[in-house]
Design a protein around this motif. Structure first.
Motif, mmCIF file in Angstrom:
data_model
loop_
_atom_site.group_PDB
_atom_site.id
_atom_site.type_symbol
_atom_site.label_atom_id
_atom_site.label_comp_id
_atom_site.label_asym_id
_atom_site.label_seq_id
_atom_site.Cartn_x
_atom_site.Cartn_y
_atom_site.Cartn_z
ATOM 1 N N ARG A 49 0.848 -1.185 0.000
ATOM 2 C CA ARG A 49 0.000 0.000 0.000
ATOM 3 C C ARG A 49 0.894 1.248 0.000
ATOM 4 N N ALA A 50 0.330 2.377 -0.434
ATOM 5 C CA ALA A 50 1.089 3.629 -0.498
ATOM 6 C C ALA A 50 1.688 4.001 0.859
ATOM 7 N N ASP A 51 0.932 3.802 1.956
ATOM 8 C CA ASP A 51 1.459 4.165 3.273
ATOM 9 C C ASP A 51 2.626 3.271 3.694
ATOM 10 N N GLU A 52 2.653 2.039 3.216
ATOM 11 C CA GLU A 52 3.782 1.151 3.517
ATOM 12 C C GLU A 52 5.042 1.642 2.807
ATOM 13 N N ILE A 53 4.889 2.088 1.581
ATOM 14 C CA ILE A 53 6.028 2.616 0.827
ATOM 15 C C ILE A 53 6.496 3.924 1.459
ATOM 16 N N ASP A 54 5.535 4.799 1.775
ATOM 17 C CA ASP A 54 5.876 6.104 2.351
ATOM 18 C C ASP A 54 6.553 5.979 3.711
ATOM 19 N N GLY A 55 6.308 4.890 4.439
ATOM 20 C CA GLY A 55 6.911 4.676 5.746
ATOM 21 C C GLY A 55 8.373 4.301 5.696
ATOM 22 N N GLY A 56 8.875 3.958 4.512
ATOM 23 C CA GLY A 56 10.279 3.583 4.363
ATOM 24 C C GLY A 56 10.555 2.164 4.832
ATOM 25 N N VAL A 57 11.794 1.738 4.656
ATOM 26 C CA VAL A 57 12.176 0.367 4.991
ATOM 27 C C VAL A 57 13.531 0.336 5.672
ATOM 28 N N ALA A 58 13.767 -0.703 6.455
ATOM 29 C CA ALA A 58 15.061 -0.980 7.084
ATOM 30 C C ALA A 58 15.481 -2.359 6.579
ATOM 31 N N LEU A 59 16.455 -2.393 5.696
ATOM 32 C CA LEU A 59 16.848 -3.629 5.011
ATOM 33 C C LEU A 59 18.165 -4.166 5.554
ATOM 34 N N GLN A 60 18.153 -5.405 5.956
ATOM 35 C CA GLN A 60 19.356 -6.040 6.495
ATOM 36 C C GLN A 60 20.416 -6.172 5.402
ATOM 37 N N THR A 61 21.660 -5.863 5.784
ATOM 38 C CA THR A 61 22.760 -5.959 4.826
ATOM 39 C C THR A 61 24.094 -6.128 5.546
ATOM 40 N N GLU A 62 24.990 -6.794 4.893
ATOM 41 C CA GLU A 62 26.372 -6.915 5.366
ATOM 42 C C GLU A 62 27.239 -5.805 4.796
ATOM 43 N N LEU A 63 26.694 -5.012 3.871
ATOM 44 C CA LEU A 63 27.480 -4.014 3.156
ATOM 45 C C LEU A 63 27.430 -2.625 3.773
ATOM 46 N N GLY A 64 26.610 -2.403 4.773
ATOM 47 C CA GLY A 64 26.440 -1.078 5.349
ATOM 48 C C GLY A 64 27.507 -0.717 6.363
ATOM 49 N N ARG A 65 27.276 0.383 7.027
ATOM 50 C CA ARG A 65 28.200 0.867 8.053
ATOM 51 C C ARG A 65 28.321 -0.121 9.199
ATOM 52 N N PHE A 66 27.238 -0.871 9.465
ATOM 53 C CA PHE A 66 27.211 -1.866 10.527
ATOM 54 C C PHE A 66 26.927 -3.233 9.909
ATOM 55 N N PRO A 67 27.966 -4.020 9.565
ATOM 56 C CA PRO A 67 27.722 -5.331 8.959
ATOM 57 C C PRO A 67 26.727 -6.144 9.789
ATOM 58 N N GLY A 68 25.721 -6.670 9.130
ATOM 59 C CA GLY A 68 24.658 -7.391 9.808
ATOM 60 C C GLY A 68 23.564 -6.467 10.317
ATOM 61 N N GLY A 69 23.763 -5.168 10.125
ATOM 62 C CA GLY A 69 22.773 -4.176 10.535
ATOM 63 C C GLY A 69 21.762 -3.922 9.423
ATOM 64 N N ARG A 70 21.194 -2.749 9.446
ATOM 65 C CA ARG A 70 20.164 -2.404 8.468
ATOM 66 C C ARG A 70 20.480 -1.070 7.800
ATOM 67 N N ALA A 71 20.186 -1.021 6.510
ATOM 68 C CA ALA A 71 20.267 0.214 5.748
ATOM 69 C C ALA A 71 18.850 0.777 5.656
ATOM 70 N N LEU A 72 18.710 2.066 5.957
ATOM 71 C CA LEU A 72 17.403 2.710 5.973
ATOM 72 C C LEU A 72 17.159 3.439 4.657
ATOM 73 N N TYR A 73 15.992 3.209 4.067
ATOM 74 C CA TYR A 73 15.609 3.847 2.806
ATOM 75 C C TYR A 73 14.215 4.436 2.958
ATOM 76 N N ASP A 74 14.055 5.677 2.484
ATOM 77 C CA ASP A 74 12.793 6.389 2.622
ATOM 78 C C ASP A 74 12.348 6.988 1.290
ATOM 79 N N ALA A 75 11.033 7.127 1.160
ATOM 80 C CA ALA A 75 10.458 7.834 0.021
ATOM 81 C C ALA A 75 10.628 9.329 0.263
#
Length: 98
Positions: A49-75
């Motif tokens: 839904r549009a509100d789910e997209i607008d709320g952004g996401v926290a995606l687990q990754t080994e490539l970020g500043r904190f390996p095993g942490g989450r990268a945050l992405y927002d609309a």
């Protein structure tokens, strides 16, 4: 662009590089991840839904500043979204979290 970044470009988040279908499928809807450690990946947002997209996401990754942490992405407010399928919108890197 380093080797990890090249492996990711055009692929769908959550799919391994050796997955038989690691790239976008024509009947699915995606958000393009822009900036940060997952730059170039697509996120499958089929059925969101549009509100789910607008709320952004926290995606687990080994490539970020904190390996095993989450990268945050927002609309971005006011940015238009297409109806899908295909790439319907962009989500922008806004930080990393452990």
């Amino acid at each position: 662009m380093n080797g990890d970044e090249q492996l990711l470009r055009g692929r769908v988040y959550g799919h391994d590089h050796d997955d038989p279908h690691p790239c976008a499928l024509p009947h699915r809807t995606y958000a393009a991840l822009t900036g940060g450690p997952l730059d170039g990946l697509l996120l499958d947002i089929t059925g969101w839904r549009a509100d789910e997209i607008d709320g952004g996401v926290a995606l687990q990754t080994e490539l970020g500043r904190f390996p095993g942490g989450r990268a945050l992405y927002d609309a971005r407010p006011g940015e238009t979204r297409g109806p899908g399928p295909g790439v319907a919108c962009r989500l922008y890197h806004s930080g990393d979290t452990p």
